[in-house]
Scaffold this active site. Structure first.
Site, PDB file in Angstrom:
ATOM      1  N   ARG A 142      -9.310   0.872   9.014  1.00 32.90           N
ATOM      2  CA  ARG A 142      -8.883  -0.472   9.394  1.00 32.90           C
ATOM      3  C   ARG A 142      -9.939  -1.196  10.216  1.00 32.90           C
ATOM      4  O   ARG A 142      -9.723  -2.352  10.590  1.00 32.90           O
ATOM      5  CB  ARG A 142      -7.616  -0.380  10.225  1.00 32.90           C
ATOM      6  N   LYS A 191       0.825  -1.220   0.000  1.00 34.90           N
ATOM      7  CA  LYS A 191       0.000   0.000   0.000  1.00 34.90           C
ATOM      8  C   LYS A 191       0.854   1.263   0.000  1.00 34.90           C
ATOM      9  O   LYS A 191       0.607   2.175  -0.780  1.00 34.90           O
ATOM     10  CB  LYS A 191      -0.915   0.043   1.241  1.00 34.90           C
ATOM     11  N   ARG A 248      11.841  -1.131  11.467  1.00 31.41           N
ATOM     12  CA  ARG A 248      10.613  -0.738  12.171  1.00 31.41           C
ATOM     13  C   ARG A 248      10.381  -1.639  13.372  1.00 31.41           C
ATOM     14  O   ARG A 248      10.543  -2.853  13.283  1.00 31.41           O
ATOM     15  CB  ARG A 248       9.412  -0.876  11.214  1.00 31.41           C
TER      16      ARG A 248
HETATM   17  P1  AMP Z   1       0.935   0.734   9.068  1.00 31.02           P
HETATM   18  O1  AMP Z   1       2.143   1.558   8.812  1.00 31.02           O
HETATM   19  O2  AMP Z   1      -0.254   1.182   8.286  1.00 31.02           O
HETATM   20  O3  AMP Z   1       1.190  -0.736   8.927  1.00 31.02           O
HETATM   21  O4  AMP Z   1       0.548   0.968  10.593  1.00 31.02           O
HETATM   22  C1  AMP Z   1       1.439   0.648  11.647  1.00 31.02           C
HETATM   23  C2  AMP Z   1       0.694   0.588  12.967  1.00 31.02           C
HETATM   24  O5  AMP Z   1       0.084   1.846  13.241  1.00 31.02           O
HETATM   25  C3  AMP Z   1      -0.446  -0.408  13.028  1.00 31.02           C
HETATM   26  O6  AMP Z   1      -0.006  -1.710  13.318  1.00 31.02           O
HETATM   27  C4  AMP Z   1      -1.287   0.185  14.148  1.00 31.02           C
HETATM   28  O7  AMP Z   1      -0.708  -0.025  15.414  1.00 31.02           O
HETATM   29  C5  AMP Z   1      -1.183   1.672  13.856  1.00 31.02           C
HETATM   30  N1  AMP Z   1      -2.215   2.105  12.893  1.00 31.02           N
HETATM   31  C6  AMP Z   1      -2.004   2.639  11.661  1.00 31.02           C
HETATM   32  N2  AMP Z   1      -3.151   2.930  11.043  1.00 31.02           N
HETATM   33  C7  AMP Z   1      -4.137   2.569  11.908  1.00 31.02           C
HETATM   34  C8  AMP Z   1      -5.554   2.588  11.852  1.00 31.02           C
HETATM   35  N3  AMP Z   1      -6.211   3.051  10.773  1.00 31.02           N
HETATM   36  N4  AMP Z   1      -6.235   2.127  12.932  1.00 31.02           N
HETATM   37  C9  AMP Z   1      -5.612   1.678  14.031  1.00 31.02           C
HETATM   38  N5  AMP Z   1      -4.277   1.597  14.143  1.00 31.02           N
HETATM   39  C10 AMP Z   1      -3.536   2.039  13.095  1.00 31.02           C
END
Ligand code: AMP
Length: 187
Positions: free
Chosen positions: A88, A13, A133
């Protein structure tokens, strides 16, 4: 254009959102990037979410909805929002519908990147080596995949019922996936 880039962690994404920003001038709205920026800045919000994010669990709906709401005018001015990692949960999707409705607009398309779990784990390991990360560990990634399956996958029927989902094979090269997304968007 309000585009939701949808799929499990590691499906591409973020990479594809950045590509669309470069090609179309739209704005990438990545809640994960916003939360990581808050942590890096050492803000109150960052301190509140760090442990949850590191574990791989989702932060609260209220937090991410507020982050998105703040950025909608900027995306609107640019002519396009690419929602990356948001919504999400069904509650987040409903909140997004309400926010957009208040601005006389809507989610136009949901591009679902389809990648199998083995490939997701392989990509996570590669990114762990490259970016370090905190949530790209085997344990946290397992939690993230579970969160995707239980809390995020229900959005597939949610948006399918609205006739908005276009599936794209996310297993190919970055270029091949970009081309498939362009076809999905332009018909
Ligand atoms: P990502 O970079 O999108 O994989 O997000 C990393 C982390 O941020 C996730 O594992 C969640 O802990 C938090 N996070 C990001 N976007 C969301 C969302 N829309 N709802 C809840 N937690 C989020």
């Amino acid at each position: 254009m309000n585009l939701v880039l949808f799929g499990p962690p590691g499906c591409g994404k973020g990479t594809q959102a950045k590509n669309l920003v470069a090609k179309r001038g739209w704005v990438q709205l990545s809640t994960g990037d916003m939360l990581r920026a808050a942590i890096a800045a050492g803000s109150d919000l960052g301190q509140r979410v760090k442990a949850i994010m590191d574990s791989g669990a989702l932060v609260s709906d209220e937090i991410v909805i507020e982050l998105i709401a703040e950025r909608l005018p900027e995306a609107e001015a640019a002519g396009g929002a690419i929602f990356d990692g948001f919504p999400r949960t069904v509650a987040q999707a409903e909140a997004l519908d309400r926010l957009l409705e208040g601005r006389k607009t809507q989610v136009d398309k949901v591009v679902r990147l389809v990648v199998d779990n083995e490939e997701l784990v392989r990509r996570m390991a590669k990114r762990a080596a490259e970016e370090g990360r905190a949530d790209d560990t085997v344990e946290a990634f397992k939690v993230r995949l579970e969160a995707y399956e239980t809390q995020t996958a229900p959005l597939i029927p949610y948006y399918t019922d609205q006739g908005k989902v276009v599936e794209v094979d996310g297993m190919g090269s970055i270029e091949a996936v970009s081309a498939a997304i362009a076809t999905a968007l332009d018909g």
